[in-house]
Scaffold this motif. Structure first.
Motif, PDB file in Angstrom:
ATOM      1  N   LEU A 244       0.908  -1.138   0.110  1.00 51.48           N
ATOM      2  CA  LEU A 244       0.156   0.238  -0.003  1.00 51.48           C
ATOM      3  C   LEU A 244       0.822   1.270   0.076  1.00 51.48           C
ATOM      4  CD1 LEU A 244      -2.714  -1.029   2.421  1.00 51.48           C
ATOM      5  CD2 LEU A 244      -3.089  -0.858   0.077  1.00 51.48           C
ATOM      6  N   LEU A 245       1.963   1.111   0.818  1.00 55.89           N
ATOM      7  CA  LEU A 245       2.693   2.284   0.982  1.00 55.89           C
ATOM      8  C   LEU A 245       3.678   2.457  -0.386  1.00 55.89           C
ATOM      9  CD1 LEU A 245       4.421   2.129   4.326  1.00 55.89           C
ATOM     10  CD2 LEU A 245       2.956   3.779   3.450  1.00 55.89           C
ATOM     11  N   GLU A 246       3.885   1.429  -1.212  1.00 55.77           N
ATOM     12  CA  GLU A 246       4.220   1.509  -2.524  1.00 55.77           C
ATOM     13  C   GLU A 246       3.136   2.238  -3.638  1.00 55.77           C
ATOM     14  OE1 GLU A 246       6.005  -2.201  -3.535  1.00 55.77           O
ATOM     15  OE2 GLU A 246       7.470  -1.713  -2.370  1.00 55.77           O
ATOM     16  N   GLY A 247       1.935   2.369  -3.351  1.00 61.28           N
ATOM     17  CA  GLY A 247       0.896   3.040  -4.129  1.00 61.28           C
ATOM     18  C   GLY A 247       0.024   1.955  -4.700  1.00 61.28           C
ATOM     19  N   ARG A 248       0.326   0.731  -4.442  1.00 58.14           N
ATOM     20  CA  ARG A 248      -0.325  -0.356  -4.599  1.00 58.14           C
ATOM     21  C   ARG A 248      -2.023  -0.594  -3.899  1.00 58.14           C
ATOM     22  NH1 ARG A 248       3.731  -2.724  -7.825  1.00 58.14           N
ATOM     23  NH2 ARG A 248       5.517  -2.673  -6.870  1.00 58.14           N
ATOM     24  N   ILE A 249      -2.678  -1.114  -4.724  1.00 58.03           N
ATOM     25  CA  ILE A 249      -4.037  -1.511  -4.199  1.00 58.03           C
ATOM     26  C   ILE A 249      -4.216  -2.886  -3.599  1.00 58.03           C
ATOM     27  CG2 ILE A 249      -6.382  -1.206  -4.713  1.00 58.03           C
ATOM     28  CD1 ILE A 249      -5.644   0.325  -7.100  1.00 58.03           C
ATOM     29  N   ALA A 250      -4.725  -2.979  -2.329  1.00 53.07           N
ATOM     30  CA  ALA A 250      -5.048  -4.391  -1.989  1.00 53.07           C
ATOM     31  C   ALA A 250      -6.535  -4.754  -2.043  1.00 53.07           C
ATOM     32  CB  ALA A 250      -4.205  -4.687  -0.610  1.00 53.07           C
ATOM     33  N   ILE A 251      -6.828  -6.101  -2.187  1.00 58.13           N
ATOM     34  CA  ILE A 251      -8.234  -6.446  -2.170  1.00 58.13           C
ATOM     35  C   ILE A 251      -8.238  -7.536  -1.109  1.00 58.13           C
ATOM     36  CG2 ILE A 251     -10.103  -7.120  -3.311  1.00 58.13           C
ATOM     37  CD1 ILE A 251      -8.640  -5.994  -5.927  1.00 58.13           C
ATOM     38  N   VAL A 252      -9.097  -7.505  -0.067  1.00 63.96           N
ATOM     39  CA  VAL A 252      -9.004  -8.675   0.834  1.00 63.96           C
ATOM     40  C   VAL A 252     -10.625  -9.147   0.270  1.00 63.96           C
ATOM     41  CG1 VAL A 252      -9.389  -9.239   3.355  1.00 63.96           C
ATOM     42  CG2 VAL A 252      -7.918  -7.073   2.621  1.00 63.96           C
ATOM     43  N   CYS A 253     -10.522 -10.373   0.594  1.00 69.09           N
ATOM     44  CA  CYS A 253     -11.704 -11.312   0.099  1.00 69.09           C
ATOM     45  C   CYS A 253     -12.259 -12.056   1.111  1.00 69.09           C
ATOM     46  CB  CYS A 253     -11.418 -12.224  -1.262  1.00 69.09           C
ATOM     47  SG  CYS A 253     -12.713 -13.002  -1.755  1.00 69.09           S
ATOM     48  N   GLU A 254     -13.577 -11.939   1.637  1.00 65.76           N
ATOM     49  CA  GLU A 254     -14.119 -12.767   2.586  1.00 65.76           C
ATOM     50  C   GLU A 254     -13.839 -14.143   2.495  1.00 65.76           C
ATOM     51  OE1 GLU A 254     -18.094 -11.923   3.333  1.00 65.76           O
ATOM     52  OE2 GLU A 254     -18.101 -13.362   5.026  1.00 65.76           O
ATOM     53  N   GLY A 255     -13.502 -14.898   3.488  1.00 63.07           N
ATOM     54  CA  GLY A 255     -13.260 -16.205   3.476  1.00 63.07           C
ATOM     55  C   GLY A 255     -11.781 -16.843   2.969  1.00 63.07           C
ATOM     56  N   THR A 256     -11.160 -15.745   2.581  1.00 63.70           N
ATOM     57  CA  THR A 256      -9.584 -16.199   1.984  1.00 63.70           C
ATOM     58  C   THR A 256      -8.632 -15.542   3.013  1.00 63.70           C
ATOM     59  OG1 THR A 256     -10.694 -15.641   0.053  1.00 63.70           O
ATOM     60  CG2 THR A 256      -8.473 -16.032   0.196  1.00 63.70           C
ATOM     61  N   PRO A 257      -7.801 -16.480   3.360  1.00 64.85           N
ATOM     62  CA  PRO A 257      -6.730 -15.744   4.413  1.00 64.85           C
ATOM     63  C   PRO A 257      -5.623 -15.230   3.491  1.00 64.85           C
ATOM     64  CG  PRO A 257      -6.388 -18.162   4.154  1.00 64.85           C
ATOM     65  CD  PRO A 257      -7.754 -17.977   3.156  1.00 64.85           C
ATOM     66  N   VAL A 258      -5.785 -14.724   2.276  1.00 70.34           N
ATOM     67  CA  VAL A 258      -4.881 -13.936   1.534  1.00 70.34           C
ATOM     68  C   VAL A 258      -5.362 -12.703   1.118  1.00 70.34           C
ATOM     69  CG1 VAL A 258      -3.690 -16.030   0.754  1.00 70.34           C
ATOM     70  CG2 VAL A 258      -5.505 -15.082  -0.633  1.00 70.34           C
ATOM     71  N   ALA A 259      -4.494 -11.716   1.019  1.00 72.86           N
ATOM     72  CA  ALA A 259      -5.067 -10.580   0.245  1.00 72.86           C
ATOM     73  C   ALA A 259      -4.162 -10.389  -1.120  1.00 72.86           C
ATOM     74  CB  ALA A 259      -4.450  -9.207   0.972  1.00 72.86           C
ATOM     75  N   ILE A 260      -4.932  -9.823  -1.992  1.00 70.93           N
ATOM     76  CA  ILE A 260      -4.327  -9.535  -3.490  1.00 70.93           C
ATOM     77  C   ILE A 260      -4.141  -8.242  -3.692  1.00 70.93           C
ATOM     78  CG2 ILE A 260      -5.591 -11.702  -4.417  1.00 70.93           C
ATOM     79  CD1 ILE A 260      -7.456 -10.177  -5.875  1.00 70.93           C
ATOM     80  N   THR A 261      -2.867  -8.123  -4.268  1.00 70.32           N
ATOM     81  CA  THR A 261      -2.533  -6.821  -4.498  1.00 70.32           C
ATOM     82  C   THR A 261      -2.284  -6.501  -6.049  1.00 70.32           C
ATOM     83  OG1 THR A 261      -0.194  -7.395  -4.284  1.00 70.32           O
ATOM     84  CG2 THR A 261      -1.118  -6.738  -2.475  1.00 70.32           C
ATOM     85  N   VAL A 262      -2.542  -5.345  -6.509  1.00 72.57           N
ATOM     86  CA  VAL A 262      -2.384  -4.943  -8.089  1.00 72.57           C
ATOM     87  C   VAL A 262      -1.710  -3.515  -7.835  1.00 72.57           C
ATOM     88  CG1 VAL A 262      -4.544  -6.210  -8.754  1.00 72.57           C
ATOM     89  CG2 VAL A 262      -4.676  -4.176  -8.008  1.00 72.57           C
ATOM     90  N   PRO A 263      -1.150  -3.010  -8.830  1.00 76.44           N
ATOM     91  CA  PRO A 263      -0.551  -3.889  -9.986  1.00 76.44           C
ATOM     92  C   PRO A 263       0.579  -4.677  -9.274  1.00 76.44           C
ATOM     93  CG  PRO A 263       0.130  -1.640 -10.203  1.00 76.44           C
ATOM     94  CD  PRO A 263      -0.676  -1.682  -8.897  1.00 76.44           C
ATOM     95  N   PHE A 264       0.828  -6.021 -10.289  1.00 78.08           N
ATOM     96  CA  PHE A 264       1.883  -6.763  -9.681  1.00 78.08           C
ATOM     97  C   PHE A 264       3.027  -6.791 -10.972  1.00 78.08           C
ATOM     98  CE2 PHE A 264       3.535 -10.950  -9.404  1.00 78.08           C
ATOM     99  CZ  PHE A 264       4.056 -11.224  -8.303  1.00 78.08           C
ATOM    100  N   THR A 265       4.152  -6.534 -10.631  1.00 79.57           N
ATOM    101  CA  THR A 265       5.252  -6.577 -11.761  1.00 79.57           C
ATOM    102  C   THR A 265       6.089  -7.987 -11.222  1.00 79.57           C
ATOM    103  OG1 THR A 265       6.509  -5.134 -10.458  1.00 79.57           O
ATOM    104  CG2 THR A 265       5.300  -4.128 -12.130  1.00 79.57           C
ATOM    105  N   PHE A 266       6.956  -8.032 -12.384  1.00 76.06           N
ATOM    106  CA  PHE A 266       7.672  -9.480 -12.554  1.00 76.06           C
ATOM    107  C   PHE A 266       8.562  -9.306 -11.241  1.00 76.06           C
ATOM    108  CE2 PHE A 266      11.207 -12.177 -14.123  1.00 76.06           C
ATOM    109  CZ  PHE A 266      10.275 -13.238 -14.379  1.00 76.06           C
ATOM    110  N   VAL A 267       9.221  -8.100 -10.787  1.00 77.39           N
ATOM    111  CA  VAL A 267      10.228  -8.255  -9.923  1.00 77.39           C
ATOM    112  C   VAL A 267       9.808  -8.527  -8.511  1.00 77.39           C
ATOM    113  CG1 VAL A 267      11.876  -6.889 -10.722  1.00 77.39           C
ATOM    114  CG2 VAL A 267       9.939  -5.873  -9.702  1.00 77.39           C
ATOM    115  N   GLU A 268       8.308  -8.282  -8.336  1.00 72.10           N
ATOM    116  CA  GLU A 268       7.881  -8.509  -6.982  1.00 72.10           C
ATOM    117  C   GLU A 268       7.775 -10.184  -6.689  1.00 72.10           C
ATOM    118  OE1 GLU A 268       4.050  -6.650  -5.818  1.00 72.10           O
ATOM    119  OE2 GLU A 268       4.293  -5.636  -7.552  1.00 72.10           O
ATOM    120  N   TYR A 269       7.922 -11.070  -7.701  1.00 74.55           N
ATOM    121  CA  TYR A 269       8.058 -12.405  -7.449  1.00 74.55           C
ATOM    122  C   TYR A 269       9.313 -12.728  -6.455  1.00 74.55           C
ATOM    123  CZ  TYR A 269       5.011 -14.720 -10.949  1.00 74.55           C
ATOM    124  OH  TYR A 269       3.938 -15.117 -11.602  1.00 74.55           O
ATOM    125  N   PHE A 270      10.104 -11.786  -6.699  1.00 73.86           N
ATOM    126  CA  PHE A 270      11.496 -12.166  -6.043  1.00 73.86           C
ATOM    127  C   PHE A 270      11.819 -11.188  -4.786  1.00 73.86           C
ATOM    128  CE2 PHE A 270      11.934 -12.831 -10.479  1.00 73.86           C
ATOM    129  CZ  PHE A 270      12.571 -14.148 -10.315  1.00 73.86           C
TER     130      PHE A 270
END
Lengths: 497, 384, 375, 69
Positions: A244-270
């Motif tokens: 969030l501090l990097e300016g991305r957006i997070a989405i929390v979804c009910e029933g899921t113990p993970v949050a998804i973040t967008v946008p996602f770039t290749f380097v974030e894998y690492f």
């Protein structure tokens, strides 16, 4: 009295609706002083806290000194303001409005036969406690992870930001499940265009149910056929906070113990959160190891195959002789051997993931013995191939988020290497680059533009620079308010020294 | 979004289908290769090339074993003979890891280039092979001798060649350097020679000495001593020993170990005559004194130094006269040196270089610097 | 026609890889023997004015490629007629590079594989790249150039033990005639081939610095090629260079460090494949753009696959064998390419410049020419 | 050989156009398929014919006559 009839039929309708459903309980009671005023509460067993129903609703109402002369609105106001002591109370009417509340653990209070009801929040069901996330462990750093409860998850994120700039937007998705999702971002940092694009895509979703964030991910991602992720996910609130501090957006979804973040770039894998909690030299080394791991996991089988079957001249003589010796009586061609071994490895991995932990141990021992020692001694596979498979297997865990992608990349590389050797391998590498370079995640190029970014943007890619040096947020994601570390912080640091 | 992954799929599909449908052209399993480690080239009386190919026979009996296997094969051309070997071995001969090519003297005297064309042209053969001239009757028997340390003779020769730096008894020439020389006509190519010596009743290989070529024809040999002298003129001495028999008038033999050597070769014009000025600057240490003479003290070292310089100078001069007068082959690259440093002069004498070389004088200046005496200060002898 | 934009640095990198293309493997200026590097340097210097002409033409009409400029200035019909030779040149060049690649692979790598196989696969890859668009190509080139430069530097260092500095002496030892023909050969291959960029550079993000892009790419790649030529001459000697088809490949093949780091020719192949991919994909883009413009399409991408496959066919049939290919590349190419690279662009430039003058005189109040070539 | 060629071209065209076939207008598709057919024809013919006419030869001749060699 028309209204009365309709309310009565509401209650009756509700009763008939859930007539076979034993979890839905109806409890009728009257006021001690004025028995003519009767009440009926209804709630879903297992989703409510019986104690609070007893102490906050039934007991106060029964003991309350109510007056028969009050009209319905006054009565409701009196009850909700002075008698019921629950934290959240609201008035409502209409079955369609009431049922969702009923099914999320609220208690519905019907007064006599009136159409208006009071909805009291008594929800309390069994939740998993906040535990350390399994897939993203860390040595230092916080140990808390998301749970299945969206409220808890949002709370975990909110706790990290004590400003009003953190915006949380709730939405219900799915025609049947009405799953609650929460879009989190920080006003002033977030890129408005990306937010709009995200909202647009979420609006377009048309599906009966969202059971996991993965549903959502696939529905809103760019290039849905690509094996690569263009949306990130994490189990950790601290990672979400960082994104969030990097300016991305997070989405929390009910029933899921993970949050998804967008946008996602290749380097974030690492990039792993651990990087930010440890010394930056160490973090940099780890990051480079991850890149090397990616290279090895994707390429080792292909390169081995190419060298052994096409470019024997490139091997040092001794190595060639020993590989040749170990392959003397192996019945399969190298390519079959390679695919077989990789397949067996994936098989073992999948089995051990699905197995209970106790049996998992047995699997690994059997696996090691069978595909290792015994297979070589029986001359079914050659020893170097075991080493290759093992190396590939181990290194593919270095970038855990990429495992699925790696299997595909590895197979494509391997097949092209089997076709025309290292040339084929190189071609598929070029192909991968074309594919990656043409990908976008919410308008952001998936691969960074090396030429157009400033050195300051490179500080969080291959290396993890110290925080004093990472003064700006990534330019591609954030357009304004790019300063990350304020001037004061730095001067303060100097002052202390 | 452009759907690139479609083409991605195509390529994957193409690759898969091609593997299934068309077979694999260059795909060869490593165990299907007969890895050649060396080859010896002879000529039969009727112009037929006779190859002796050393192939590493890999066995696996609990652990890997490597043994040499020899395939003999005839053909009108090198390639034909090499290909015919396949029928005898059953597997395709794989040349990329060949280390050694031994050419018989007979062939070398006729025309060595003929037999090397295949090695140069073929993509599979490497350019960093050792090329050696056999001094035995046939080249094949050298390859079929028994390796002392390694079972495979070619690998042993390979090791021996790589230790050249500390021996300096043969020129360090790989196949590509020989090719470069052949292409560049002004410098006469040289090659190391190989022969068999008896050890413990078995014959084993020994590399030493030089074969001198003029163009593509072998014209003569240099022994090991002369080879070292020649290497001095080519500035290729990197190490090795200087042996001084009866040093400085005493009965003692002294060995000097070369640390560093630098030869500076410049063409000069003196009184209208072109000469080659050679300045050899050698750093040595006293490695061994077989006797009691004092070569460690300052005057002793002076004596030794003067003697060593004279000896080296004599050796070089003797060798030079031999090469120049007997073979008239410019193995030292003097012509090239003149071309580099005096391009104008070279243009005039270029066409008449052979005659010019026959008259070319050497102005030799050897400087031996004794830098130390290994670990001891005195000669080893009984105390008084 | 396109919304793709690439930055200056990206276009410099594209151009550098384009110039490296097949040059690093085949070598250039070989006519000049051991003075080839001097020829290359002089060719670089001579290329500067031509590059200024290219960039001047482009910067007079920012955001337009050569074909559009031609239509604007010569009218629809004549503009399209004049476009034709350029389209042919781009098409032919792409096919030549593809064939070079095929010959290279089948000579050094996969002798038993039919030549057509690597050509087709590489051709398909380039079609894919070209279809992905110039932006993607530019981004790829940013990554590829890292590999290319890394490999070039590392392997040039590794060759230090085997270089023989004597090989380049005497400097200027070969005759002036040889050096002159070396210059012509180095100019037309590869520096003049940059004329292709006139056909695709409508995508430049900034308008004013076109000439800077051209010149910096020229200098960087020119110096690199000259230095590598020096390296090859030092390792192989001019005579051996003349005797082999792929000098760089042979040069790197001689590297042997500690008996372990050896047989690393594949590095040359990697450089060739990466830069060749960019070169062919750009030629393909240029061809497809030209064809699209001539037959009046607004989207060139649909034409990439058919033209690409035609290019593969041409590459397959253009020469009998490697001997003919090299013969052609060294004897015919310089004279064949010269009109496309120099004569036609210069004529077009003069025409446009005169027309602009006339227009300016007509309405002196309005001067809108973006003078980019002054920098 | 001929069938192989046509098949592979068809597959290529299919995958090439699958995503945006409907968006293209008729003229473009006509040109597209004509060019594909030409290239397919050349491809399959060159499988049978020993030596295809190549532009290299005439260019060489023209240049040599122009240069006077």
């Amino acid at each position: 009295m028309e209204k009365n009839e309709s309310t009565k039929s509401d209650l009756i309708e509700l009763k008939t609706m859930f007539s076979n459903d034993e979890t839905v309980t109806f409890r009728e009671f009257c006021c001690k002083k004025e028995p003519s005023i009767c009440f009926c509460i209804t709630f879903v067993n297992g989703m409510i806290d019986k104690n609070s129903i007893h102490s906050q609703i039934i007991k106060p109402i029964i003991e309350a000194e109510l007056d028969d002369t009050l009209d319905i609105n006054q009565l409701l106001n009196l009850i909700s303001k002075e008698i019921v002591s629950a934290a959240s109370v609201q008035q409502s009417s209409g079955l369609d409005n009431i049922i969702p509340f009923l099914l999320t653990g609220n208690t519905i209070l019907f007064v006599r036969e009136f159409n208006k009801v009071i909805i009291i929040d008594t929800s309390d069901w069994d939740k998993r406690a906040i535990t350390e996330p399994e897939s993203e462990r860390t040595v230092t750093g916080p140990r808390e992870g998301f749970t299945e409860n969206i409220g808890t998850n949002v709370m975990l994120i909110r706790r990290k930001f004590k400003t009003r700039n953190l915006k949380l937007e709730f939405k219900d998705i799915g025609s049947e499940t009405k799953t609650k999702i929460c879009i989190c971002y920080i006003e002033g940092i977030v890129n408005k265009k990306i937010l709009q694009e995200l909202n647009r895509r979420i609006e377009k979703i048309d599906i009966d149910g969202i059971l996991d964030a993965q549903y959502l991910q696939e529905l809103i991602k760019d290039s849905p056929m690509s094996p690569f992720k263009t949306i990130g996910y994490t189990e950790r609130p601290d990672v979400v906070a960082g994104k969030l501090l990097e300016g991305r957006i997070a989405i929390v979804c009910e029933g899921t113990p993970v949050a998804i973040t967008v946008p996602f770039t290749f380097v974030e894998y690492f990039n792993v959160n651990e990087d930010y909690y440890s010394n930056f030299y160490y973090a940099t080394i780890n990051r480079i190891i991850r890149w090397v791991g990616f290279f090895l996991a994707s390429s080792v089988p292909a390169i081995y195959l190419a060298l052994v079957t096409f470019h024997q001249e490139m091997l040092p003589t001794q190595l060639l002789l020993s590989i040749s010796a170990s392959r003397q009586n192996v019945p399969f061609p190298t390519i079959v051997e390679a695919i077989l071994m990789l397949f067996v490895f994936e098989l073992l991995r999948e089995t051990s993931v699905r197995m209970p932990t106790v049996i998992g141990q047995t699997i690994s021992i059997v696996g090691a013995l069978v595909i290792g020692q015994a297979a070589v001694e029986a001359e079914l596979v050659s020893a170097p191939m075991i080493i290759v498979a093992a190396l590939t297997g181990i290194t593919s865990f270095v970038v855990p988020k990429m495992q699925g992608e790696l299997i595909i990349i590895r197979l494509v590389f391997l097949m092209s290497a089997a076709y025309i050797g290292l040339y084929g391998y190189l071609f598929s590498v070029i192909g991968m680059f074309i594919h990656l370079a043409s990908l976008r995640s919410f308008g952001i190029p998936y691969m960074l533009d090396i030429g157009t970014f400033k050195p300051s943007d490179a500080k969080d890619i291959m290396v993890r620079a110290p925080w004093q040096e990472m003064k700006t947020r990534p330019k591609l994601v954030v357009q304004k308010n790019r300063n990350r570390v304020g001037r004061e912080t730095k001067e303060g640091d100097n002052g202390e020294k | 979004m452009v759907k690139n992954n479609k083409l991605f799929c195509v390529i994957t599909m193409l690759i898969c289908s091609c593997i299934i449908f068309t077979g694999c052209w260059n795909y060869r399993e490593v165990e299907q290769l007969a890895i050649a480690s060396g080859v010896a080239v002879d000529e039969k009386s009727d112009g037929i090339t006779h190859l002796t190919i050393e192939v590493v026979n890999i066995g696996r009996d609990g652990k890997a074993t490597y043994e040499p296997k020899y395939i003999e094969s005839d053909g009108y051309t090198f390639f034909e003979a090499a290909r015919k070997a396949v029928t005898k071995e059953g597997k395709k001969i794989y040349w990329s890891h060949a280390k050694v090519v031994i050419i018989s003297e007979e062939i070398a005297r006729k025309d060595i280039a003929k037999y090397l064309d295949f090695l140069f042209r073929d993509a599979e053969t490497r350019e960093d092979i050792w090329l050696l001239i056999s001094k035995e009757k046939t080249a094949g028997e050298i390859l079929q001798s028994k390796g002392m340390l390694k079972p495979i003779v070619s690998f042993q020769i390979d090791d021996a060649m790589r230790s050249q730096k500390s021996i300096t008894r043969f020129p360090f020439i790989q196949l590509y350097e020989f090719f470069d020389r052949l292409f560049y006509k002004q410098v006469a190519p040289i090659l190391p020679t190989i022969n068999l010596v008896e050890q413990h009743g078995e014959k084993s290989t020994h590399v030493g000495g030089t074969a001198i070529f003029k163009g593509e024809k072998l014209i003569g040999f240099l022994n090991e001593e002369d080879t070292k002298s020649m290497l001095w003129l080519r500035d290729e001495v990197k190490g090795g020993l200087i042996i001084l028999k009866n040093a400085a008038g005493t009965d003692d033999n002294v060995t000097l170990e070369i640390y560093k050597s630098k030869s500076k070769i410049t063409p000069i014009v003196q009184e209208g005559v072109l000469k080659m000025k050679v300045e050899v600057d050698v750093d040595v240490s006293v490695g061994e004194i077989m006797g009691t003479s004092d070569f460690i003290s300052s005057p002793g070292r002076q004596k030794l130094k003067a003697f060593a310089e004279k000896r080296v100078e004599e050796d070089i001069n003797t060798m030079y006269t031999l090469v120049r007068d007997n073979y008239n082959a410019d193995v030292f690259g003097f012509g090239r040196n003149i071309e580099m440093k005096m391009p104008d002069v070279w243009k005039q004498i270029k066409d008449d270089w052979d005659n010019f070389y026959a008259e070319l004088e050497l102005e030799l200046n050897v400087k031996v610097n004794i830098r130390g005496s290994a670990t001891t200060r005195v000669p080893l002898k009984a105390g008084k | 026609m396109n919304k793709e934009k690439i930055s200056d640095i990206q276009s410099v990198k594209l151009m550098i890889l384009f110039i490296f293309g097949s040059t690093l493997v085949i070598g250039t200026g070989g006519e000049a023997g051991r003075d080839a590097w001097i020829s290359i340097f002089i060719a670089v210097i001579l290329a500067i004015p031509i590059y200024l002409v290219y960039s001047r033409i482009l910067s007079l009409f920012p955001g337009k490629d050569l074909f559009e400029i031609l239509e604007l200035n010569f009218g629809k019909f004549f503009g399209r007629i004049i476009s034709l030779p350029f389209i042919w040149f781009a098409f032919h060049l792409g096919a030549l590079v593809l064939r070079n690649f095929g010959e290279f692979i089948s000579t050094v790598g996969l002798p038993e594989t039919p030549k057509i196989v690597p050509i087709i696969i590489f051709g398909l890859l380039c079609i894919w790249g070209a279809k992905a668009g110039i932006e993607t190509l530019a981004k790829c080139s940013e990554y590829f150039i890292i590999f290319v430069v890394f490999l070039l530097i590392v392997f040039s260092f590794l060759t230090i033990p085997i270089i023989d500095t004597d090989n380049i002496f005497p400097v200027l030892g070969s005759g002036y005639k040889e050096i002159m023909s070396g210059i012509l050969s180095a100019f037309t291959f590869p520096f003049g081939e940059v004329v292709i960029f006139m056909m695709i550079f409508s995508s430049l993000r900034s308008k004013s610095s076109t000439s800077k892009v051209f010149i910096s790419a020229l200098l960087l790649s020119g110096v690199t090629i000259a230095l590598l030529s020096v390296r090859n001459i030092m390792i192989l000697g001019p005579d051996t260079i003349e005797a082999v088809y792929f000098p760089s490949y042979f040069a790197i093949g001689r590297v042997n460090i500690g008996n372990f780091l050896q047989r690393m020719e594949i590095a040359v192949t990697v450089v060739f494949i990466l830069s060749g991919f960019i070169k062919i994909a750009l030629c393909l883009t240029a061809t497809a753009r030209g064809v699209a413009r001539v037959i009046g399409f607004d989207d060139y991408k649909i034409l990439i696959t058919p033209t690409g496959l035609l290019m593969v066919n041409l590459a397959r049939n253009i020469y009998e064998d490697i001997v003919e290919m090299f013969d052609w590349a060294f004897k015919v190419w310089p004279y064949y390419a010269f009109p496309f690279q120099v004569i036609l662009p210069v004529l077009i430039w003069i025409f446009i410049e005169l027309k602009q003058r006339a227009k300016n005189k007509a309405n002196t109040t309005e001067v809108t020419i973006d003078d980019g070539s002054s920098g | 050989m001929f069938v192989m060629m046509v098949l592979s071209y068809a597959i290529t065209a299919f995958i090439d156009l699958k995503s945006n076939y409907k968006k293209q207008d008729k003229v473009k598709l006509a040109v597209y398929f004509t060019l594909m057919a030409i290239s397919c024809a050349i491809g399959s013919i060159s499988g049978y014919v020993e030596k295809m006419p190549s532009p290299a030869e005439p260019i060489k001749n023209i240049i040599f006559t122009l240069m006077g060699k």
